[in-house]
Scaffold this motif. Structure first.
Motif, short mmCIF file in Angstrom:
data_model
loop_
_atom_site.label_atom_id
_atom_site.label_comp_id
_atom_site.label_asym_id
_atom_site.label_seq_id
_atom_site.Cartn_x
_atom_site.Cartn_y
_atom_site.Cartn_z
N VAL A 144 116.09 -34.13 24.29
CA VAL A 144 116.56 -35.25 25.09
C VAL A 144 115.88 -36.52 24.58
O VAL A 144 114.66 -36.61 24.52
N HIS A 145 116.70 -37.50 24.21
CA HIS A 145 116.21 -38.81 23.75
C HIS A 145 115.85 -39.65 24.97
O HIS A 145 116.66 -39.81 25.88
N PHE A 193 102.26 -46.03 34.46
CA PHE A 193 102.49 -45.37 33.18
C PHE A 193 103.32 -44.10 33.34
O PHE A 193 104.14 -43.79 32.49
N MET A 194 103.16 -43.40 34.45
CA MET A 194 103.91 -42.16 34.63
C MET A 194 105.40 -42.41 34.81
O MET A 194 106.20 -41.51 34.69
N PHE A 195 105.77 -43.67 35.06
CA PHE A 195 107.18 -44.01 35.24
C PHE A 195 107.77 -44.74 34.04
O PHE A 195 108.91 -45.17 34.08
N ASP A 196 107.01 -44.94 32.97
CA ASP A 196 107.50 -45.73 31.85
C ASP A 196 108.28 -44.89 30.84
O ASP A 196 108.00 -44.90 29.65
N VAL A 197 109.25 -44.15 31.34
CA VAL A 197 110.17 -43.38 30.50
C VAL A 197 111.55 -43.53 31.11
O VAL A 197 111.73 -43.37 32.31
N TYR A 198 112.51 -43.83 30.24
CA TYR A 198 113.86 -44.14 30.71
C TYR A 198 114.90 -43.38 29.90
O TYR A 198 114.71 -43.07 28.74
N LYS A 199 116.03 -43.11 30.57
CA LYS A 199 117.18 -42.48 29.94
C LYS A 199 118.38 -43.36 30.20
O LYS A 199 118.62 -43.78 31.34
N VAL A 200 119.14 -43.65 29.16
CA VAL A 200 120.36 -44.44 29.27
C VAL A 200 121.54 -43.50 29.14
O VAL A 200 121.60 -42.67 28.21
N LEU A 201 122.49 -43.61 30.06
CA LEU A 201 123.68 -42.75 30.07
C LEU A 201 124.93 -43.58 30.29
O LEU A 201 124.87 -44.64 30.92
N THR A 202 126.05 -43.06 29.82
CA THR A 202 127.32 -43.65 30.21
C THR A 202 127.61 -43.21 31.64
O THR A 202 127.00 -42.27 32.16
N LEU A 206 121.04 -46.56 33.98
CA LEU A 206 119.66 -46.54 33.49
C LEU A 206 118.83 -45.76 34.49
O LEU A 206 118.81 -46.08 35.68
N LEU A 207 118.19 -44.72 34.00
CA LEU A 207 117.38 -43.85 34.86
C LEU A 207 115.91 -43.98 34.51
O LEU A 207 115.54 -43.94 33.33
N GLN A 208 115.08 -44.11 35.52
CA GLN A 208 113.64 -44.07 35.34
C GLN A 208 113.21 -42.63 35.63
O GLN A 208 113.59 -42.05 36.64
N ILE A 209 112.43 -42.06 34.71
CA ILE A 209 112.02 -40.66 34.80
C ILE A 209 110.55 -40.58 35.21
O ILE A 209 109.71 -41.28 34.65
N ASN A 210 110.25 -39.71 36.16
CA ASN A 210 108.86 -39.48 36.55
C ASN A 210 108.30 -38.38 35.65
O ASN A 210 108.61 -37.20 35.83
N LYS A 211 107.45 -38.76 34.70
CA LYS A 211 106.90 -37.79 33.73
C LYS A 211 106.09 -36.70 34.41
O LYS A 211 106.00 -35.59 33.90
N GLU A 212 105.49 -37.02 35.57
CA GLU A 212 104.65 -36.05 36.27
C GLU A 212 105.46 -34.86 36.79
O GLU A 212 104.90 -33.80 37.06
N LYS A 213 106.76 -35.04 36.96
CA LYS A 213 107.61 -33.97 37.50
C LYS A 213 108.23 -33.08 36.42
O LYS A 213 108.90 -32.11 36.74
N LEU A 214 108.03 -33.42 35.16
CA LEU A 214 108.61 -32.62 34.07
C LEU A 214 107.86 -31.30 33.93
O LEU A 214 106.63 -31.26 34.00
N ASN A 246 127.04 -33.37 38.61
CA ASN A 246 127.73 -32.09 38.84
C ASN A 246 126.90 -30.89 38.38
O ASN A 246 126.87 -29.87 39.04
N SER A 247 126.22 -31.03 37.24
CA SER A 247 125.49 -29.89 36.67
C SER A 247 124.03 -29.84 37.11
O SER A 247 123.39 -28.78 37.05
N GLY A 248 123.48 -30.98 37.51
CA GLY A 248 122.06 -31.05 37.87
C GLY A 248 121.17 -31.35 36.66
O GLY A 248 119.95 -31.47 36.81
N TYR A 249 121.79 -31.51 35.47
CA TYR A 249 121.01 -31.77 34.25
C TYR A 249 121.60 -32.93 33.48
O TYR A 249 122.80 -33.08 33.37
N ILE A 250 120.72 -33.74 32.92
CA ILE A 250 121.10 -34.93 32.17
C ILE A 250 121.13 -34.56 30.69
O ILE A 250 120.10 -34.16 30.13
N GLU A 251 122.30 -34.70 30.09
CA GLU A 251 122.43 -34.36 28.67
C GLU A 251 123.55 -35.17 28.06
O GLU A 251 124.62 -35.30 28.63
N THR A 252 123.29 -35.72 26.88
CA THR A 252 124.29 -36.49 26.18
C THR A 252 124.73 -35.74 24.92
O THR A 252 124.09 -34.77 24.52
N PHE A 253 125.78 -36.22 24.30
CA PHE A 253 126.24 -35.62 23.06
C PHE A 253 125.13 -35.64 22.01
O PHE A 253 124.89 -34.67 21.31
#
Length: 124
Positions: free
Chosen positions: A38-39, A5-14, A62-70, A23-30
């Motif tokens: 962040v969606h 469950f702690m891994f069931d969060v995803y971010k889709v990026l171009t 497609l990125l899998q996000i570890n919610k425990e590290k937020l 380059n920036s160390g942060y994931i951000e879309t328009f």
């Protein structure tokens, strides 16, 4: 035992958004900048997210996000429009350091990785 469950969060990026994130160390879309958060999606929400928002792309990250590290807890909120359920939103910066897994997915129907499809089927 690993808590999936702690891994069931995803971010889709171009691909370009991922290059910018590296380059920036942060994931951000328009859209994230425009909306002020962040969606993110759960595994159950991924297929429709890809269908609705990325129909013009040939390949995506497609990125899998570890919610425990937020640093900031996710807020689950109803989406505007015709989407069902509550979506994970992050009202903070999303560091590339919280990515637990990365896939390149391509237009072949944006095939979702098998391990995520299994998560969907199990309802976790």
């Amino acid at each position: 035992q690993l808590n999936l469950f702690m891994f069931d969060v995803y971010k889709v990026l171009t691909v370009n958004e991922w290059k910018n994130a590296l380059n920036s160390g942060y994931i951000e879309t328009f859209l994230d900048k425009e909306d002020g958060y962040v969606h993110l999606s759960t595994s159950k929400q991924l297929a429709l997210t890809l269908n609705l928002y990325f129909e013009q792309e040939d390949s995506l990250i497609l990125l899998q996000i570890n919610k425990e590290k937020l640093d900031t807890p996710l807020v689950y909120e109803a989406a505007d429009g015709n989407r069902a359920g509550e979506f994970p939103h992050l009202y903070d910066k999303l560091s590339t350091e919280v990515v637990s897994k990365k896939w390149v997915i391509t237009r072949s129907g944006f095939r979702i990785p098998d391990e995520i499809l299994h998560q969907i089927e199990k309802g976790t």
